[in-house]
Design a protein around this motif. Structure first.
Motif, PDB file in Angstrom:
ATOM      1  N   ARG A  43       0.830  -1.215   0.000  1.00 25.42           N
ATOM      2  CA  ARG A  43       0.000   0.000   0.000  1.00 25.42           C
ATOM      3  C   ARG A  43       0.862   1.261   0.000  1.00 25.42           C
ATOM      4  NH1 ARG A  43      -3.207  -2.966   3.817  1.00 25.42           N
ATOM      5  NH2 ARG A  43      -2.460  -1.649   5.508  1.00 25.42           N
ATOM      6  N   GLU A  45      -4.698   4.770  -8.856  1.00 27.67           N
ATOM      7  CA  GLU A  45      -6.138   4.535  -8.819  1.00 27.67           C
ATOM      8  C   GLU A  45      -6.775   4.870 -10.160  1.00 27.67           C
ATOM      9  OE1 GLU A  45      -9.800   5.388  -5.702  1.00 27.67           O
ATOM     10  OE2 GLU A  45      -8.251   6.901  -5.975  1.00 27.67           O
ATOM     11  N   GLN A  46      -6.315   5.926 -10.825  1.00 25.09           N
ATOM     12  CA  GLN A  46      -6.853   6.274 -12.139  1.00 25.09           C
ATOM     13  C   GLN A  46      -6.462   5.244 -13.194  1.00 25.09           C
ATOM     14  OE1 GLN A  46      -5.167  10.316 -12.054  1.00 25.09           O
ATOM     15  NE2 GLN A  46      -7.222  11.105 -12.447  1.00 25.09           N
ATOM     16  N   TYR A  99     -10.565   9.399   0.086  1.00 22.47           N
ATOM     17  CA  TYR A  99      -9.379   8.946   0.826  1.00 22.47           C
ATOM     18  C   TYR A  99      -9.756   8.196   2.103  1.00 22.47           C
ATOM     19  CZ  TYR A  99      -7.162  12.286  -2.267  1.00 22.47           C
ATOM     20  OH  TYR A  99      -6.746  12.964  -3.374  1.00 22.47           O
ATOM     21  N   THR A 118      -2.740   8.897 -11.287  1.00 21.46           N
ATOM     22  CA  THR A 118      -2.470   8.144 -10.066  1.00 21.46           C
ATOM     23  C   THR A 118      -2.684   6.654 -10.329  1.00 21.46           C
ATOM     24  OG1 THR A 118      -4.760   8.215  -9.302  1.00 21.46           O
ATOM     25  CG2 THR A 118      -3.318  10.082  -8.700  1.00 21.46           C
ATOM     26  N   GLU A 135     -10.080  -8.079 -10.376  1.00 20.46           N
ATOM     27  CA  GLU A 135     -10.728  -6.929 -11.011  1.00 20.46           C
ATOM     28  C   GLU A 135     -10.889  -7.097 -12.517  1.00 20.46           C
ATOM     29  OE1 GLU A 135      -9.115  -4.873  -7.286  1.00 20.46           O
ATOM     30  OE2 GLU A 135      -8.267  -6.278  -8.723  1.00 20.46           O
ATOM     31  N   LYS A 140      -5.839   2.119 -12.646  1.00 21.06           N
ATOM     32  CA  LYS A 140      -6.651   0.938 -12.348  1.00 21.06           C
ATOM     33  C   LYS A 140      -8.063   1.097 -12.901  1.00 21.06           C
ATOM     34  CE  LYS A 140      -8.309  -1.841  -8.444  1.00 21.06           C
ATOM     35  NZ  LYS A 140      -8.196  -2.073  -6.988  1.00 21.06           N
ATOM     36  N   SER A 141      -8.649   2.251 -12.704  1.00 24.21           N
ATOM     37  CA  SER A 141     -10.007   2.479 -13.184  1.00 24.21           C
ATOM     38  C   SER A 141     -10.078   2.379 -14.697  1.00 24.21           C
ATOM     39  CB  SER A 141     -10.497   3.856 -12.726  1.00 24.21           C
ATOM     40  OG  SER A 141     -11.783   4.115 -13.255  1.00 24.21           O
ATOM     41  N   GLU A 145      -6.142  -2.006  -3.109  1.00 24.34           N
ATOM     42  CA  GLU A 145      -5.552  -1.063  -4.054  1.00 24.34           C
ATOM     43  C   GLU A 145      -4.804  -1.742  -5.198  1.00 24.34           C
ATOM     44  OE1 GLU A 145      -5.593   0.809   0.084  1.00 24.34           O
ATOM     45  OE2 GLU A 145      -5.129  -1.137  -0.807  1.00 24.34           O
ATOM     46  N   LEU A 158     -14.090   6.768 -10.250  1.00 25.52           N
ATOM     47  CA  LEU A 158     -13.503   6.204  -9.031  1.00 25.52           C
ATOM     48  C   LEU A 158     -14.589   6.007  -7.983  1.00 25.52           C
ATOM     49  CD1 LEU A 158     -10.333   8.488  -8.727  1.00 25.52           C
ATOM     50  CD2 LEU A 158     -10.470   6.238  -9.778  1.00 25.52           C
ATOM     51  N   PRO A 159     -14.561   4.852  -7.285  1.00 22.01           N
ATOM     52  CA  PRO A 159     -13.662   3.712  -7.460  1.00 22.01           C
ATOM     53  C   PRO A 159     -14.035   2.893  -8.691  1.00 22.01           C
ATOM     54  CG  PRO A 159     -15.280   3.204  -5.789  1.00 22.01           C
ATOM     55  CD  PRO A 159     -15.519   4.642  -6.171  1.00 22.01           C
ATOM     56  N   SER A 160     -13.173   1.956  -9.067  1.00 26.88           N
ATOM     57  CA  SER A 160     -13.391   1.173 -10.281  1.00 26.88           C
ATOM     58  C   SER A 160     -14.319  -0.009 -10.060  1.00 26.88           C
ATOM     59  CB  SER A 160     -12.053   0.681 -10.824  1.00 26.88           C
ATOM     60  OG  SER A 160     -11.327  -0.009  -9.826  1.00 26.88           O
TER      61      SER A 160
END
Length: 855
Positions: free
Chosen positions: A64, A359-360, A852, A357, A294, A362-363, A94, A401-403
């Protein structure tokens, strides 16, 4: 030609397997090196079926942290083919976790991966083809490749320049320095060992040795040496018949240019139906009920590189996929082949959008996957979003977000409305008109609303929407039912369709109407009545949760209705579970411990009664952080024979209670009674010296020790008995229960808060500054996070006095920042405008903390 998904990407390799297994320390060290080296994407084709502790496990925290540092982490789902077996690292929310689907073609690898053929070229033309040669057996390793086309010279030309000289090409004496540099050498069998010949060739700079048979060989002139032993050598060696060797030798004597080409058996290739889920691909949900995997990528019948420098790999590696192939390529199967395909796609997205990021990224990968018929009708917990589509991910106009959206496992008493929020960002270079809707045929959804269901976003603008579901309890109260749906996002300006997988596991339960929840984890069902009697005698209303009847443990959401949870196991131990059921029961228990941790953080209290509790779980971070136990002695009161059968045991054992604790004060000495049907597998415990765990019960039998502790933390109290409470007499059991419950029930609750920050200012933004935070309400010393606005800070230490030392980095923009603490158990506290960098004067605070804080 074989090409990877991102052929222009820089590939860094970090070795973590020194045998056929690895350790967390090695993985953590590699992750830290990746971050320090500036890697953008990390692929982890490794893992375990067993769940990690998501709050306290060091490897989980390291992963993480790497993601928080901007690294995209991709991991293989695993190859068990079973539900609830995506352990670490794929279980981490994550991480991008990848399952496996079939390829459009399959193949069969040769039965003998060392079977090798040779072509011989003279002045560029083939004179011999597909000549079977024998590979030298048991080399140490290969410094040069065994397959390919190489220039060959004759050892006879190196012994003074004459043909048929003293050595006659035997290579039984040293060769001139660099005389074989970069080429292969033809040598004759005889007089000295194969290994010594090959070592001399290597010492002279040679890349490999072709050894032909001797004139008096028992195999005859037309056969090579069978199974030649070349122990300890470090360059490739092949063996041919004498007939072939002399023919080559003749051309070399004529000063022709001779090349030899070595290659392995070509695998048989067949066409097959693509994009089918692989039967071995591990299935979700993860420990915290995130949708895992995912997405999916080809992992079955993957023609890919294998190692070609370690022929004896199978002697040391249990996994045949780590084996040797002369060609350097073989068909393989596993999610370890799926994961790097998605890692390559992540590299392409990162190349296209370097500021995004993790996260982006991943999405983008998850929400624009493909769903052919083979994937569209199965659960998200099997295929995630679908089959990865790198081209679509690279050109996506919006990021959501989230994906994935998971409501986890929900125990429903009645119709319930739940809500989660989405953030949608326009990442294109044009205005976007966005529409959102729910796509589901589930009868469990009474209604599904997204508000607002339309967003008009300028370039770079973000918008939020709430996804609101009204859920009906399943009509069958005994079984859990899965809800599968999608949030579908479209834009008027683009033909692209995004799908965010939605999942929940719903189960009907009766309404909780008491202060005590009794969790019966005893499969025999023999001792529940003793606990019920003790609760009634103490005057407490209770609700029974029989783990076998429900098929699983209660959730945090359900336990939150109760002031105290009692968890008892009687003789239940993972030691007695058959291997095919071990992972399922182990993971179920680890998941329950995580749920308990969150329950305790919200003010719950726990009594755990269970000897031989979860095997070695006394040494896990749950024991260390929740009960403040740092060690234990297993089964000191019982002896086993060499077959693991009980040889002898203490059947009557006196225990003393601690007079300095409200529970033990005045209890005196009690007696435990064990038998053949209920053996004495009580453990002795070592409590931390931080003052939070108090020895509560002890014994002086066989060197004695503590066998029960009472722990008091900032938000909860807990009692752990490393012996079965039901082995006391009924009177003593009732007495202990009547002492324990009031002490647990009256635990004071301290909320999480930031009391002070010292110093409150970074005077010189060019120099890192250590800051001390005084934080009330911290339960645990690991797994916490501190932020300046959205900027994560390094935590140097957390001491027992709840002082958190953090490092403010250099290079921050002058301004006034909010300070936020997020604990391992999911709570958060924020102090607004609390820290100044430089001259300050600017409120830098980011207010959209929802994305967050949702952990």
């Amino acid at each position: 030609m074989i090409s990877g998904v991102a052929p222009q990407a820089y590939l860094g390799n970090y070795k973590v397997f020194t045998t056929d297994s690895t350790y967390s320390e090695q993985i953590i060290a590699a992750l830290e090196a990746c971050v320090e080296d500036g890697m953008d994407v990390v692929n982890l084709s490794l893992g375990s079926e067993e769940f990690m502790d998501p709050l306290f496990d060091a490897e989980s925290i390291a992963i993480r942290n790497a993601i928080a540092s901007g690294v995209v982490v991709v991991a293989a789902a695993g190859n068990s083919g079973l539900t609830d077996t995506i352990g670490g690292p794929g279980q981490i929310a994550e991480v991008i976790t990848v399952g496996s689907i079939s390829n459009a073609h399959g193949g069969s690898n040769p039965d003998d991966s060392t079977e090798t053929y040779m072509n011989v070229y003279v002045n560029g033309k083939v004179i011999l083809s597909r000549i079977n040669v024998m590979m030298g057996q048991s080399p140490l390793y290969y410094s040069y490749p065994p397959s390919g086309r190489f220039l060959l010279i004759d050892a006879d030309h190196l012994d003074g320049g004459g043909y048929g000289g003293v050595q006659d090409g035997l290579v039984c004496e040293s060769l001139p320095i660099d005389s074989v540099s970069g080429v292969w050498l033809l040598a004759q069998r005889g007089q000295c060992t194969f290994s010594s010949k090959i070592d001399r060739v290597q010492a002279a700079g040679g890349w490999g040795t072709l050894i032909y048979n001797s004139s008096n060989a028992s195999e005859g002139v037309n056969s090579p040496v069978p199974n030649p032993l070349v122990e300890g050598t470090k360059i490739p060696s092949f063996f041919s018949s004498r007939t072939v060797g002399l023919l080559i030798k003749e051309h070399l004597n004529n000063r022709d240019t001779v090349e030899v080409e070595f290659y392995g058996v070509t695998p048989e290739v067949r066409k097959q139906e693509p994009l089918l889920m692989s039967s071995f691909s591990s299935l979700g949900p993860s420990l915290d009920y995130c949708i895992k995997p995912e997405l999916v990528a080809v992992g079955k019948d993957s023609f890919a590189a294998t190692q070609d420098n370690y022929p004896d790999a199978q002697r040391f590696l249990s996994d045949e996929e780590n084996g040797f192939a002369v060609s350097g390529f073989n068909f393989g199967a596993g999610t370890s082949f799926s994961s790097p395909r998605v890692a390559g796609a992540a590299a392409l997205v990162r190349q296209m959008h370097p500021s995004w990021t993790p996260e982006q990224v991943k999405s983008a990968l998850v929400t624009v996957t493909d769903r052919p018929t083979s994937l569209s009708t199965i659960s998200a917990m099997i295929r995630g979003g679908g089959h990865v589509n790198a081209r679509r991910a690279m050109t996506i106009p919006i990021v959501a977000l989230p994906s994935t959206l998971s409501w986890g496992r929900m125990l429903l008493v009645e119709k319930t409305t739940v809500e989660k929020r989405l953030t949608v960002e326009n990442v294109s270079d044009a205005f976007q008109s966005i529409r959102l809707q729910i796509d589901s045929l589930s009868t469990l959804l009474e209604s599904a609303v997204i508000t607002p269901d339309a967003l008009n976003l300028q370039v770079g603008e973000r918008g939020e929407a709430a996804v609101i579901l009204t859920l009906e309890p399943p009509s069958n109260a005994g079984n859990a039912v899965d809800l599968n749906a999608d949030v579908v996002i479209t834009t008027e300006e683009s033909s692209e369709v995004l799908k965010i997988p939605v999942w929940a596991r719903l189960k009907s339960v009766s309404s909780p109407g008491s202060s005590v929840l009794l969790v019966d984890d005893d499969p025999t069902g023999m001792y529940q009545s003793l606990y019920i009697n003790a609760l009634r005698t103490a005057g407490y209303a209770y609700t029974v949760w029989d783990k076998d009847e429900h098929g699983d443990y209660p959730t945090q959401q359900y336990m939150q209705h109760f002031r105290v949870v009692i968890w008892f196991m009687a003789t239940n131990s993972l030691n007695s579970v058959s291997s095919d059921r071990y992972v399922a029961q182990y993971n179920s228990r680890v998941r329950f411990q995580a749920e308990l941790t969150h329950y305790l953080a919200q003010g719950g209290n726990l009594l755990l009664s269970g000897q031989d509790w979860s095997d070695a779980h006394e040494t896990t971070s749950f024991a260390a952080q929740v009960f403040h136990i740092y060690g234990f002695n297993r089964d000191p009161f019982i002896s086993y024979d060499s077959f693991g059968r009980i040889r002898s045991q203490i059947t009557q054992m006196s225990i003393s209670s601690a007079a300095n604790h409200p529970i033990g004060d005045g209890l005196g000495t009690l007696s435990l009674d064990f038998s053949t049907n209920f053996p004495n597998m009580a453990d002795t415990l070592l409590a931390h010296r931080d003052g939070k765990a108090t020895p509560l019960f002890s014994t002086d039998v066989r060197n004695g020790g503590t066998i029960g502790v009472a722990t008091e933390n900032t938000t909860y109290r807990a009692v752990f008995l490393a012996f079965p409470l039901e082995r006391l007499s009924v009177r003593d059991m009732n007495t202990v229960m009547a002492r324990v419950l009031p002490w647990l029930e009256n635990a004071p609750l301290r909320t999480l808060s930031i009391l002070s920050i010292d110093p409150p200012k970074q005077e010189d933004p060019s120099i890192p500054t250590e800051v001390r935070l005084s934080v009330a309400g911290l339960n645990f010393t690991v797994g916490n996070a501190v932020f300046l606005d959205e900027i994560p800070l390094d935590i140097a230490s957390i001491n027992a006095g709840e002082t958190v030392h953090v490092l403010i980095p250099a290079g921050l923009v002058d301004g006034v920042y909010d300070v936020t603490v997020i604990t391992a158990d999911g709570r958060s506290a924020r102090l607004e405008n609390a820290f100044q960098v430089g001259d300050g004067g600017v409120d830098t605070a980011v207010k959209e903390w929802g994305i967050y804080l949702e952990m």
